[in-house]
Design an enzyme around this catalytic site. Structure first.
Site, short mmCIF file in Angstrom:
data_model
loop_
_atom_site.label_atom_id
_atom_site.label_comp_id
_atom_site.label_asym_id
_atom_site.label_seq_id
_atom_site.Cartn_x
_atom_site.Cartn_y
_atom_site.Cartn_z
N ASP A 69 47.21 -35.44 51.90
CA ASP A 69 47.83 -34.72 50.79
C ASP A 69 48.78 -33.85 51.48
OD1 ASP A 69 46.15 -32.74 51.94
OD2 ASP A 69 45.28 -32.15 49.92
N SER A 70 48.88 -33.85 52.88
CA SER A 70 49.85 -33.01 53.44
C SER A 70 51.35 -33.65 53.00
CB SER A 70 49.77 -33.20 54.85
OG SER A 70 49.62 -34.48 55.29
N ASP A 108 43.33 -38.88 50.81
CA ASP A 108 42.95 -37.69 50.51
C ASP A 108 42.63 -37.51 48.78
OD1 ASP A 108 42.29 -35.86 52.49
OD2 ASP A 108 44.54 -35.31 52.71
N GLU A 207 39.05 -29.10 61.21
CA GLU A 207 40.54 -28.86 61.55
C GLU A 207 40.45 -27.32 61.67
OE1 GLU A 207 43.15 -29.73 58.36
OE2 GLU A 207 44.61 -28.39 59.20
O1 KIV Z 1 46.58 -33.94 54.63
C1 KIV Z 1 46.49 -34.23 55.91
O2 KIV Z 1 47.41 -34.62 56.67
C2 KIV Z 1 45.05 -34.06 56.48
C3 KIV Z 1 45.09 -34.03 57.83
C4 KIV Z 1 46.13 -32.86 58.62
C5 KIV Z 1 43.74 -34.12 58.39
O3 KIV Z 1 44.02 -33.60 55.85
#
Ligand code: KIV
Length: 292
Positions: A69-70, A108, A207
């Site tokens: 979700d980044s 995610d 994380e």
């Molecule tokens: O959303 C994301 O990219 C993540 C990673 C940083 C593990 O959760």
């Protein structure tokens, strides 16, 4: 380079056929923990991917592709992952599945799509798996989410946990700094990881924690840990692909740049602009001559 299909020419059949998809399975990901402990398995490699072309390029090198979700910040320019929707995750998840054939794809669960109840989480996760073809979902949270992890895992939905710095909780945490600097907080994070692992998570993202916490979690849970800002002792590592490709100016402590694509794109755009303004592009090779 064709990265979507490989042609199986190894049989006596005259007509080569597309090789069947041979993705890494979720049980194989889980089994890596024991293999690493036995000295027969390599650490898990995971990168984020949000688009088909990126997935095609990363897939041959990764065990797992994470549709993180980044993408809220990286693709949409949002201030955090909080506004990311299930629709965004489904659309990008489907693109990444279409662009990959070897890696297990994990999506995610966005903020607000799973926290209310295990039933809400099941509905959201089932939708993501049905609409994308991905193998698993990831959700953030510790002991409070353990019943949800169990509920999904027992109903055919593999869950990757995510503990430590959980970016969806940014409004509660007050920022993205490393977690676990007090003994109480360190104990809480280790307990959270153990609760999620015992509830059936097949892997755990750890994380942004003080390194000793990542080491303690990795030693005490029975599923693989995948670190980001954690420790080389984790059973695998993940980075946001755009970070490790050097597309952003700032390099956070936990990131290592493996390329400098930001400056490369800047130089290419400048060269294109200069050619257009000088009427040097398109040249004779890029136009269609009359046929006489
Ligand atoms: O959303 C994301 O990219 C993540 C990673 C940083 C593990 O959760």
């Amino acid at each position: 380079m064709s990265t979507t299909f490989t042609i199986d020419a190894a049989t006596s059949r005259a007509t080569p056929v597309a090789a069947p998809m041979k993705r890494l399975t979720i049980p194989a990901v889980r089994a890596r923990k024991a293999a690493i402990a036995a000295g027969t398995g390599a650490p898990l490699v995971m990168l984020t991917a949000y688009t088909v072309r990126t997935a095609q390029l990363l897939d041959p090198h990764c065990d797992l592709l994470l549709v993180g979700d980044s993408l809220g910040q990286v693709v949409y320019g949002l201030p955090s992952t909080v506004p990311v929707t299930l629709e965004m995750m489904a659309a990008h998840g489907a693109a990444v599945v279409r662009g990959s054939f070897a890696a297990a794809v994990v999506i995610d669960m966005p903020f607000g799509s799973y926290e209310a109840s295990p039933e809400q989480a099941f509905g959201s996760a089932a939708r993501l798996l049905k609409e994308t073809g991905a193998a698993a979902v990831k959700l953030e949270g510790g002991a409070a989410m353990a019943p949800t992890v169990r509920f999904l895992s027992e109903r055919g939905i593999p869950v990757m946990g995510h503990v430590g710095l959980t970016p969806q909780a940014v409004n509660q945490l007050g920022g993205y700094g490393a977690r676990g600097r007090t003994p109480d907080e360190a104990d809480k994070i280790v307990g959270d990881a153990q609760a999620v692992a015992q509830a059936g998570a097949f892997a755990l993202v750890v994380e942004g924690v003080v390194e000793s916490i990542a080491v303690a979690i990795t030693r005490t849970v029975d599923c693989p840990t995948i670190g980001i800002g954690a420790s080389a002792a984790c059973d695998g590592q993940v980075l946001v692909a755009e970070d490790m490709l050097g597309l952003f100016e700032r390099v956070p402590r936990f990131v290592k740049r493996f390329a400098a694509l930001g400056p490369a794109i800047d130089a290419a755009a400048a060269a294109f602009a200069a050619d257009v303004r000088a009427r040097a592009f398109p040249g004779p090779d890029q136009v269609y001559p009359d046929r006489r």
